[in-house]
Write a protein that holds these residues in place. Structure first.
Motif, PDB file in Angstrom:
ATOM      1  N   UNK A  42      14.275  22.184 -19.624  1.00 15.12           N
ATOM      2  CA  UNK A  42      13.356  22.922 -18.763  1.00 15.12           C
ATOM      3  C   UNK A  42      11.949  22.966 -19.335  1.00 15.12           C
ATOM      4  N   UNK A  43      11.843  22.961 -20.660  1.00 12.33           N
ATOM      5  CA  UNK A  43      10.528  23.053 -21.299  1.00 12.33           C
ATOM      6  C   UNK A  43       9.951  21.693 -21.688  1.00 12.33           C
ATOM      7  N   UNK A  44      10.813  20.746 -22.097  1.00 13.03           N
ATOM      8  CA  UNK A  44      10.295  19.551 -22.762  1.00 13.03           C
ATOM      9  C   UNK A  44      10.771  18.217 -22.183  1.00 13.03           C
ATOM     10  N   UNK A  51       6.298  22.151 -20.650  1.00  8.85           N
ATOM     11  CA  UNK A  51       5.255  21.749 -21.587  1.00  8.85           C
ATOM     12  C   UNK A  51       4.946  20.258 -21.535  1.00  8.85           C
ATOM     13  N   UNK A  52       5.666  19.514 -20.720  1.00  5.28           N
ATOM     14  CA  UNK A  52       5.447  18.074 -20.631  1.00  5.28           C
ATOM     15  C   UNK A  52       4.694  17.670 -19.373  1.00  5.28           C
ATOM     16  N   UNK A 127       3.354  18.446 -26.296  1.00  4.91           N
ATOM     17  CA  UNK A 127       2.865  18.316 -24.929  1.00  4.91           C
ATOM     18  C   UNK A 127       1.674  17.375 -24.863  1.00  4.91           C
ATOM     19  N   UNK A 128       1.854  16.216 -24.218  1.00  4.66           N
ATOM     20  CA  UNK A 128       0.742  15.270 -24.056  1.00  4.66           C
ATOM     21  C   UNK A 128      -0.371  15.882 -23.226  1.00  4.66           C
ATOM     22  N   UNK A 129       0.004  16.682 -22.236  1.00  2.00           N
ATOM     23  CA  UNK A 129      -0.981  17.358 -21.391  1.00  2.00           C
ATOM     24  C   UNK A 129      -1.842  18.312 -22.214  1.00  2.00           C
TER      25      UNK A 129
END
Length: 383
Positions: A42-44, A51-52, A127-129
């Motif tokens: 859910x996060x990665x 976060x992705x 996170x790339x963003x």
């Protein structure tokens, strides 16, 4: 549930795609995955996780506000502690989970003013963003220091410097335990086309050993265990040849974390400045966090050979490190700047805001044990 803001069509499509991705993984794992795996996805999950993907996370337009976004005095005060530690090391400052880059800007600004700039400022972020946002923030605010800042895609083999992490531990995937009254591992399945809870016996011997040592015995008690937190600290300790680790997050020592009255645990979602109890709500669009068990973090560090330097509240640490002296540099007659900045610092220090819930823990290896931020109010005895 309070009526929550609806996502736009593009964001909803990302959430639906992530839900299908998670459901497919559940189907290939005997219809069940531990909650830690659900939280990790859910996060990665690449290009889909919270976060992705590219959703705005921080500040008034995001889902939550962190201390660096609230006030530059958080980072500037932290820099006073770092200025004391960096000269005792190889001179590199490492930041995990750097958010928008605001903390890095404030730290570097103050370190430059103190004449204690690090040789390098290395950022490690999944996170790339957010990495792109960090690059923009630093380029706009401190273009003359761009040569000192770098982004690492993997952990260095060795650390010789100071490691910092603000609200990093709470975002690591956690296990969920449900005492019935013996502890069971709570995981996620799919039922009637939707994610649902399902408890199973604990198969992981590491988790079983941790669960057996915890105090809850009452049937129905639900709480978290972060094996990821423990592993993270142990990894840093193994690679730290000289330096310090400074972590700031919200949480409690073990006896408070697993208090009988906290029978529903601490897992929570953050969505557009609302707290959400359902972790299955809009996967990928909502942050998921759990409070930190600082006793477990402290033991992970000392078991791995680190010196536990101190543990205190965020308010006490900031006061020790000189936040009030920085405020005194403001002109009280300049009301337009003075009033909002003082109000923001008050949120950092107030026991009813961030001052008491947020804690600071410090570890060292081959550096002085006398840290300005931990001179008074140490709470190691409570761990």
């Amino acid at each position: 549930m309070t009526q929550l803001p609806a996502p736009d069509a593009a964001a909803l499509a990302v959430s639906q795609e992530l839900s299908r991705h998670i459901a497919a993984e559940i189907a290939t794992h005997d219809g069940w995955i531990p909650f830690s795996r659900y939280m990790e996805l859910a996060l990665y999950a690449p290009s889909l996780g919270y976060y992705s993907a590219g959703s705005r996370k921080f500040g008034a337009a995001g889902d939550f506000v962190t201390a660096p976004e609230l006030s530059p005095y958080f980072g500037r005060t932290l820099a006073r502690q770092l200025a004391e530690l960096l000269p005792q090391t190889g001179g590199t400052l490492y930041e995990f989970g750097a958010g928008t880059g605001r903390l890095a800007v404030d730290i570097l600004t103050e370190l430059e003013a103190l004449g204690q700039l690090p040789e390098r400022y290395a950022i490690i972020d999944l996170s790339a963003d957010l990495v792109e946002r960090q690059r923009q923030t630093l380029a706009e605010a401190l273009p003359h220091l761009a040569g000192r800042v770098e982004w690492l895609s993997e952990l260095p083999e060795q650390f010789d410097g100071v490691i910092i992490g603000n609200e990093v531990l709470d975002a690591m995937p956690c296990e969920l335990l449900h005492w019935t009254p013996t502890p069971q591992q709570r995981g996620v399945t799919v039922r009637d086309g939707a994610f649902a809870w399902e408890d199973r016996p604990i198969a992981d011997p590491r988790l079983a050993a941790v669960a057996a040592a915890l105090p809850p015995e009452a049937a129905g008690y639900l709480s978290e265990v972060s094996l990821a937190n423990r592993a993270f600290i142990a990894t840093l300790a193994a690679r730290l040849v000289r330096g310090a680790i400074l972590l700031i997050d919200y949480g409690f020592p073990e006896r408070e974390y697993y208090h009988p009255q906290r029978h529903m645990g601490t897992l929570i979602g953050h969505y557009r400045h609302h707290t959400v109890d359902d972790p299955f709500y809009l996967p990928g669009l909502m942050d998921l966090t759990s409070h930190v068990d600082f006793t477990a973090v402290a033991l992970a560090g000392t078991d791995a050979g680190l010196d536990l330097i101190g543990y205190t509240t965020q308010a006490q640490f900031l006061v020790n490190a000189g936040i009030t002296a920085l405020l005194q540099q403001l002109d009280p007659d300049d009301v337009a700047r003075y009033a909002p900045r003082v109000a923001a610092v008050q949120k950092l220090l107030s026991p009813n805001e961030m001052g008491e819930l947020f804690k600071v823990i410090g570890f060292g290896k081959g550096v002085s044990i006398d840290w300005i931020g931990l001179t008074e109010g140490d709470r190691c005895h409570a761990l």
